[in-house]
Design an enzyme around this catalytic site. Structure first.
Site, PDB file in Angstrom:
ATOM      1  NE  ARG A 274     115.479  82.762-102.595  1.00 23.26           N
ATOM      2  CZ  ARG A 274     115.944  83.415-103.658  1.00 23.26           C
ATOM      3  NH1 ARG A 274     115.269  83.404-104.801  1.00 23.26           N
ATOM      4  NH2 ARG A 274     117.083  84.066-103.601  1.00 23.26           N
TER       5      ARG A 274
ATOM      6  CB  SER B  83     118.780  84.821 -97.904  1.00 25.90           C
ATOM      7  OG  SER B  83     119.570  85.453 -98.872  1.00 25.90           O
TER       8      SER B  83
ATOM      9  CD  GLU C 167     115.904  81.661 -98.979  1.00 20.34           C
ATOM     10  OE1 GLU C 167     115.962  82.831 -99.405  1.00 20.34           O
ATOM     11  OE2 GLU C 167     116.801  80.814 -99.192  1.00 20.34           O
TER      12      GLU C 167
END
Ligand code: FAD
Ligand code: EPU
Length: 335
Positions: free
Chosen positions: A161, A235, A331
């Site tokens: 990520r 998420s 995130e």
């Protein structure tokens, strides 16, 4: 054309209503040059599909939405094909087009919302695959100079990520197009147990890239809330990568919990599991809350404020820290 005082609600998957002082769309790098000549030192926000941002307040600057289209086969041989996509193309539609053309490698990334141009930003990933596995290069507009620069794989500094565009080069470039090296003789990745199980229940014995895509779509649809129905950005936190001492401490209390080997002898834990154990799963605060099936997903049921969701995220971070000694990292990009 630059519009003023625009509600960004249709442009973010949390469905949050926040005003942008100024708003424009761009379809090529010349548009960008024209729009940025009128920037007047305003803060800039580049928007793709708005599926990985949390708008916490009105944006007192210039929002530019990427609408660069295009799909082109750059080169091809018996085994591979180099495909270029305009950055404003919808990621899932790009994946579907590649599958239709018989190009493999990104089928596990089916149904991830957002644009092709944002895919390298956080090296999107799902079901055992990340874009770094097929990424070739990208072209990006350097905001300070107006030049277009090419980035190869190494220069993007991909991680879990992560990429250089979220770190050292944050806010410096606008991604215009992305190239992927895809396969014709496919090596399927069904290492995620859930894919095998889904293929079995679909009655598929010799899966194609289309079958794997369908399996991934089925799994995702059953687990994750559809932003068209419930506002969310997938998420909200990253899965934390921790030292063995933390794993040992958790093992004292829980016999079994999800854990995956990570580089350098570390372990990746499931943030969703940690948040659930801390008691947050399904918490409903009226207009917003924690999703009932997936504790890693914070949701806007309608009419909530980004600041409320931000505050909820802070409370979850505090609580998981006090219960497990793990600091969760967001995130989603805060605006
Ligand atoms: P935006 O939200 O528009 O932008 C994200 C960030 O990138 C912002 O900081 C923005 O300024 C910047 N940006 C966008 N486009 C450009 C550009 N062209 N140039 C420079 N900067 C740019 N992600 C995963 O990795 N795996 C998943 O499985 C996954 N599942 C999801 C499921 C759901 C239901 C949702 C809502 C989200 C999910 N996500 C997942 C997160 C999200 O889809 C990805 O991060 C996606 O790549 C975001 O694309 P976007 O175009 O919507 O980006
Ligand atoms: N879990 C719980 N409780 C929950 C949620 C999950 O115990 O409320 C457990 C599950 O039972 C499982 C483990 O946690 O054992 C992992 O759950 P899941 O397979 O649903 O995946 P995830 O780790 O929660 C990650 C990505 C997703 C990606 C999926 C599939 C991150 C931060 N998230 O989720 O990406 O789609 O794996 O590969 O890495 C995103 O980035 O926005 C995103 C949705």
């Amino acid at each position: 054309m630059i519009h003023t005082n625009v509600d960004l609600q249709p442009f973010n998957t949390f469905g949050l209503s926040c005003k942008a002082k100024r708003f424009a769309t761009f379809s090529n790098s010349q548009d960008l040059t024209d729009i940025l000549s009128e920037r007047n030192n305003d803060e800039l926000l580049v928007l793709g599909g708005g599926s990985n941002i949390l708008l916490t307040q009105d944006f007192n600057g210039l929002v530019i939405k990427n609408e660069i289209t295009g799909f082109e086969v750059i080169e091809e041989n018996d085994e591979t094909v180099l495909v270029e996509s305009g950055a404003g193309e919808v990621w899932h539609e790009f994946v579907m087009r590649c599958i239709e053309e018989g190009f493999g490698g990104i089928e596990n990334l089916s149904l991830i919302p957002g644009s092709v141009g944002a895919s390298p930003m956080q090296n999107i990933g799902a079901y055992g695959v990340e874009i770094k596995d097929t990424f070739d290069s990208l072209q990006a507009y350097h905001i300070a100079s107006g030049e277009v620069h090419t980035f190869n794989h190494e220069q993007c500094e991909f991680g879990y990520r992560e990429s250089v565009f979220k770190r050292a080069l944050k806010g410096k470039y606008i991604i215009l197009s992305v190239r992927f090296r895809l396969t014709k003789n496919h090596k399927l990745n069904t290492s995620y147990g859930a894919i095998e199980t889904e293929l079995q229940s679909m009655g598929v014995e010799n899966p194609t890239i289309k079958d794997v895509s369908k399996a991934v779509i089925n799994i995702r649809s059953s687990k994750l809330p559809d932003p068209k129905k419930i506002g969310n950005a997938g998420s909200f936190f990253k899965n934390p990568v921790v030292e063995q001492a933390i794993v040992d401490a958790i093992s004292q209390k829980y016999q079994q919990f999800p854990q995956y080997p990570a580089p350098n002898g570390k372990t990746k834990l499931a943030a969703g599991w940690l948040i659930e154990q801390a008691g947050w799963k399904g918490k409903d605060f009226g207009t917003y809350g924690v999703h009932k099936n997936q504790a890693l997903v914070l949701v806007n049921y309608g009419g909530s404020k980004g600041a409320d969701i931000f505050e909820l995220a802070q409370q979850i971070i505090q609580d998981v820290k006090s219960k497990f000694g793990i600091v969760l990292e967001r995130e989603v990009n805060m605006i």
